[in-house]
Write a protein that holds these residues in place. Structure first.
Motif, PDB file in Angstrom:
ATOM      1  N   THR A 176       3.147   4.196   3.790  1.00 39.43           N
ATOM      2  CA  THR A 176       3.277   2.951   3.037  1.00 39.43           C
ATOM      3  C   THR A 176       3.115   1.762   3.978  1.00 39.43           C
ATOM      4  O   THR A 176       3.330   1.887   5.186  1.00 39.43           O
ATOM      5  N   ARG A 209      -6.470   6.703  12.311  1.00 41.24           N
ATOM      6  CA  ARG A 209      -5.752   6.363  11.075  1.00 41.24           C
ATOM      7  C   ARG A 209      -4.970   5.052  11.247  1.00 41.24           C
ATOM      8  O   ARG A 209      -4.955   4.208  10.359  1.00 41.24           O
ATOM      9  N   TYR A 261      -5.441   1.527   8.955  1.00 37.95           N
ATOM     10  CA  TYR A 261      -4.394   0.746   8.290  1.00 37.95           C
ATOM     11  C   TYR A 261      -4.323  -0.672   8.870  1.00 37.95           C
ATOM     12  O   TYR A 261      -4.080  -1.640   8.142  1.00 37.95           O
ATOM     13  N   SER A 299       5.508   5.823   7.897  1.00 33.60           N
ATOM     14  CA  SER A 299       5.025   7.154   7.556  1.00 33.60           C
ATOM     15  C   SER A 299       6.208   8.112   7.415  1.00 33.60           C
ATOM     16  O   SER A 299       7.257   7.899   8.025  1.00 33.60           O
ATOM     17  N   GLU A 334       0.195   5.536  -0.154  1.00 36.45           N
ATOM     18  CA  GLU A 334      -0.692   6.680  -0.357  1.00 36.45           C
ATOM     19  C   GLU A 334      -0.230   7.454  -1.596  1.00 36.45           C
ATOM     20  O   GLU A 334       0.978   7.533  -1.857  1.00 36.45           O
ATOM     21  N   HIS A 343       0.860  -1.181   0.000  1.00 34.71           N
ATOM     22  CA  HIS A 343       0.000   0.000   0.000  1.00 34.71           C
ATOM     23  C   HIS A 343       0.898   1.233   0.000  1.00 34.71           C
ATOM     24  O   HIS A 343       1.904   1.267   0.709  1.00 34.71           O
TER      25      HIS A 343
END
Length: 184
Positions: A131, A154, A158, A145, A125, A123
């Protein structure tokens, strides 16, 4: 050859055998987030959450940094404090190689030659702010991050995404981050 040496080699081969790099064509519950612009991906990533490897238990202020080498490989530096914010600094420097045909989202991460562990950018963003790095084996996962903090809502979002891939998220833990770090 001594029994101790045979057992040591057997243990090493067993541990690293689980790190074999799969073909990008093998089905996996973990997606690839490609295409990834390598130049944008380079730099520092704060490790926010993890299903830890044995070296990451008790890690604080964990940061993974990437730099693209002229030969196309990726120099990696994993830095953490061991056991607390005032613990000793530990550094690992594996080297990564992008697997061709994967949109730069599948890497072989080499800690010990000649073995490469799977490193899936599962993943990412669109603004390259967050990620998730995962593995097809569903054994380890890293939420990272560009910033050292992430609010709980948040983080949970995730965590749910990671669970949707089949991970046992009861093992997923937050990595303590406190910045600016004070020099020892």
């Amino acid at each position: 050859m001594s029994l101790r040496l045979l057992l040591g080699w057997g243990l090493l081969i067993s541990l690293l055998g689980g790190c074999a790099l799969p073909s990008p064509r093998v089905a996996s519950p973990v997606p690839l987030a490609g295409p990834v612009e390598l130049e944008r991906f380079m730099g520092d990533w704060y490790v926010i959450g993890v299903i830890p490897t044995f070296i990451e238990h008790g890690a604080h202020n964990a940061v993974e940094s990437y730099a693209l080498n002229p030969d196309g490989r990726i120099a990696t530096t994993f830095r953490r404090r061991d056991g607390g914010f005032d613990g000793p600094v530990k550094i690992a420097r594996p080297i990564a190689t992008v697997v061709p045909g994967t949109g730069n989202a599948l890497w072989g991460m080499q800690f010990v030659w000649p073995f490469q562990g799977e490193f899936r950018i599962a993943h990412l963003e669109p603004d390259y702010s967050v990620t998730i790095i995962a593995r097809s084996q569903l054994d380890y996962v890293w939420l990272m991050s560009r910033r050292p903090e992430m609010d709980e809502a948040r983080f949970q979002r995730y965590r749910e995404l990671i669970a949707s891939w089949g991970y046992e998220v009861s093992r997923f833990v937050r990595v303590p981050q406190r910045w600016p770090e004070m020099a020892p």
